[in-house]
Design a protein around this motif. Structure first.
Motif, PDB file in Angstrom:
ATOM      1  N   ALA A 245      25.581 119.628  -8.627  1.00 55.19           N
ATOM      2  CA  ALA A 245      24.563 118.932  -7.830  1.00 55.19           C
ATOM      3  C   ALA A 245      25.215 117.858  -6.956  1.00 55.19           C
ATOM      4  O   ALA A 245      24.873 117.706  -5.782  1.00 55.19           O
ATOM      5  N   ARG A 246      26.161 117.144  -7.530  1.00 57.30           N
ATOM      6  CA  ARG A 246      26.870 116.109  -6.760  1.00 57.30           C
ATOM      7  C   ARG A 246      27.699 116.738  -5.651  1.00 57.30           C
ATOM      8  O   ARG A 246      27.763 116.204  -4.538  1.00 57.30           O
TER       9      ARG A 246
ATOM     10  N   PHE B  70      25.394 117.674  -2.879  1.00 54.83           N
ATOM     11  CA  PHE B  70      24.940 116.487  -2.153  1.00 54.83           C
ATOM     12  C   PHE B  70      26.027 115.974  -1.220  1.00 54.83           C
ATOM     13  O   PHE B  70      25.765 115.616  -0.068  1.00 54.83           O
ATOM     14  N   GLU B  71      27.269 115.955  -1.703  1.00 56.54           N
ATOM     15  CA  GLU B  71      28.370 115.466  -0.873  1.00 56.54           C
ATOM     16  C   GLU B  71      28.587 116.389   0.330  1.00 56.54           C
ATOM     17  O   GLU B  71      28.846 115.910   1.442  1.00 56.54           O
ATOM     18  N   GLU B  72      28.468 117.684   0.119  1.00 58.93           N
ATOM     19  CA  GLU B  72      28.593 118.640   1.218  1.00 58.93           C
ATOM     20  C   GLU B  72      27.487 118.403   2.246  1.00 58.93           C
ATOM     21  O   GLU B  72      27.742 118.424   3.459  1.00 58.93           O
ATOM     22  N   PHE B  73      26.290 118.168   1.767  1.00 56.43           N
ATOM     23  CA  PHE B  73      25.167 117.874   2.662  1.00 56.43           C
ATOM     24  C   PHE B  73      25.426 116.581   3.437  1.00 56.43           C
ATOM     25  O   PHE B  73      25.211 116.508   4.655  1.00 56.43           O
ATOM     26  N   ALA B  74      25.886 115.544   2.750  1.00 54.03           N
ATOM     27  CA  ALA B  74      26.112 114.241   3.371  1.00 54.03           C
ATOM     28  C   ALA B  74      27.186 114.288   4.446  1.00 54.03           C
ATOM     29  O   ALA B  74      27.209 113.440   5.346  1.00 54.03           O
ATOM     30  N   ASN B  75      28.057 115.277   4.373  1.00 45.60           N
ATOM     31  CA  ASN B  75      29.138 115.410   5.341  1.00 45.60           C
ATOM     32  C   ASN B  75      28.671 115.995   6.668  1.00 45.60           C
ATOM     33  O   ASN B  75      29.424 116.038   7.637  1.00 45.60           O
ATOM     34  N   GLY B  76      27.415 116.427   6.729  1.00 50.05           N
ATOM     35  CA  GLY B  76      26.872 116.995   7.958  1.00 50.05           C
ATOM     36  C   GLY B  76      25.862 116.066   8.617  1.00 50.05           C
ATOM     37  O   GLY B  76      25.634 114.939   8.177  1.00 50.05           O
ATOM     38  N   GLU B  77      25.238 116.564   9.660  1.00 49.36           N
ATOM     39  CA  GLU B  77      24.213 115.788  10.354  1.00 49.36           C
ATOM     40  C   GLU B  77      22.923 115.819   9.547  1.00 49.36           C
ATOM     41  O   GLU B  77      22.533 116.843   8.987  1.00 49.36           O
TER      42      GLU B  77
ATOM     43  N   ILE C 210      19.034 114.806  -3.939  1.00 53.51           N
ATOM     44  CA  ILE C 210      19.088 113.578  -4.735  1.00 53.51           C
ATOM     45  C   ILE C 210      18.417 113.823  -6.087  1.00 53.51           C
ATOM     46  O   ILE C 210      18.917 113.419  -7.139  1.00 53.51           O
ATOM     47  N   ALA C 211      17.277 114.521  -6.057  1.00 55.50           N
ATOM     48  CA  ALA C 211      16.533 114.795  -7.294  1.00 55.50           C
ATOM     49  C   ALA C 211      17.251 115.793  -8.203  1.00 55.50           C
ATOM     50  O   ALA C 211      17.030 115.793  -9.419  1.00 55.50           O
ATOM     51  N   LEU C 212      18.102 116.621  -7.623  1.00 54.29           N
ATOM     52  CA  LEU C 212      18.720 117.715  -8.387  1.00 54.29           C
ATOM     53  C   LEU C 212      19.553 117.221  -9.566  1.00 54.29           C
ATOM     54  O   LEU C 212      19.633 117.894 -10.593  1.00 54.29           O
TER      55      LEU C 212
ATOM     56  N   SER D 219      25.031 105.991 -10.674  1.00 58.91           N
ATOM     57  CA  SER D 219      24.974 107.283  -9.993  1.00 58.91           C
ATOM     58  C   SER D 219      24.321 107.143  -8.620  1.00 58.91           C
ATOM     59  O   SER D 219      24.786 107.718  -7.630  1.00 58.91           O
ATOM     60  N   ALA D 220      23.240 106.365  -8.544  1.00 57.77           N
ATOM     61  CA  ALA D 220      22.576 106.135  -7.258  1.00 57.77           C
ATOM     62  C   ALA D 220      23.510 105.376  -6.313  1.00 57.77           C
ATOM     63  O   ALA D 220      23.617 105.698  -5.121  1.00 57.77           O
ATOM     64  N   GLU D 221      24.198 104.382  -6.841  1.00 61.77           N
ATOM     65  CA  GLU D 221      25.136 103.598  -6.033  1.00 61.77           C
ATOM     66  C   GLU D 221      26.257 104.473  -5.485  1.00 61.77           C
ATOM     67  O   GLU D 221      26.665 104.331  -4.323  1.00 61.77           O
ATOM     68  N   GLU D 222      26.749 105.384  -6.295  1.00 62.01           N
ATOM     69  CA  GLU D 222      27.825 106.276  -5.860  1.00 62.01           C
ATOM     70  C   GLU D 222      27.367 107.159  -4.697  1.00 62.01           C
ATOM     71  O   GLU D 222      28.128 107.409  -3.756  1.00 62.01           O
TER      72      GLU D 222
END
Length: 237
Positions: free
Chosen positions: A12-13, A16-23, A36-38, A217-220
């Motif tokens: 899940a992380r 999320f990181e892959e998603f955050a790397n895009g627009e 985030i919920a995953l 986890s949220a902070e990360e």
């Protein structure tokens, strides 16, 4: 009946990181909120929740026609989202952490101003409206833009529309008279900024409950969103 698939927190992380790397924009903001919920809900099917909101948008689109004024489309959206579906703010249990998880918001039809605004922004985008999230001090609303005007909508309070004067009064009341409306408060937020605020709400919620691991986890994930941010996505000129 399909078999339930559980996603490991590490996967899940990674997603999320892959998603955050895009627009990040109104077209995929819901996906980001569901990712985030995953980590908290490893069995949710992200795509199925997106489809549920897409189906809602399809119903809204079918109510109108391409020739009608844009303001009519807003009326159709309001009717389906708030009158038929009954999405509303969870005023009786505002700090319930479930209000920050979009799968819970979609299932329960209850949420925070920002998560309800994410739902609004998604369906508005799907039906061709121009809208953006507006992060006020202590509250979150949506700005719907038309060729010659704009309307401010409060998804937390059943989609009521707000005048500039009402927004000013609301800010004054929420700040105990310490703040008044400033023009910069009404700027449209980027999708990345919106997800940061969702995670910030989660972090504070877990800090209140004493769950240090989940607060961290949220902070990360806030740090992940910030790491990949460009000038436009952070609202900088």
């Amino acid at each position: 009946m399909s078999e339930t698939v559980f996603i490991h927190p590490a996967e899940a992380r990674r997603r999320f990181e892959e998603f955050a790397n895009g627009e990040i924009d109104d077209g995929n903001l819901v996906e980001g909120a569901l990712l985030i919920a995953l980590e908290e809900y490893p069995a949710i099917d992200v795509e199925s929740y997106v489809c549920r909101l897409d189906e809602l948008a399809d119903r809204i689109a079918k109510r109108g026609s391409p020739e009608e004024p844009d303001i009519f489309r807003l009326g159709h959206l309001h009717y389906e989202l708030f009158d038929i579906e009954g999405f509303s703010g969870n005023e009786s249990d505002y700090y319930d952490v479930r209000n920050s998880f979009l799968n819970e918001v979609i299932d329960r039809k209850l949420g925070l101003p920002i998560t309800l605004s994410i739902v609004f922004l998604h369906v508005a985008h799907r039906v061709g409206m121009t809208a953006s999230g507006v992060g006020l001090p202590g509250h979150f609303i949506v700005k719907v833009q038309f060729p010659l005007s704009e309307i401010y909508v409060d998804p937390f309070h059943a989609g009521r529309t707000l005048t500039i004067g009402e927004i000013d009064t609301m800010i004054g009341e929420m700040s105990g008279g310490e703040m008044r409306l400033r023009s910069q408060f009404l700027r449209g937020w980027s999708g990345r900024e919106i997800l940061v605020r969702v995670l910030s709400n989660l972090q504070k919620g877990y800090q209140r409950s004493g769950d240090k691991r989940k607060a961290l986890s949220a902070e990360e994930r806030i740090a992940i969103l910030s790491r990949f941010a460009g000038p436009v996505e952070t609202g900088q000129p």
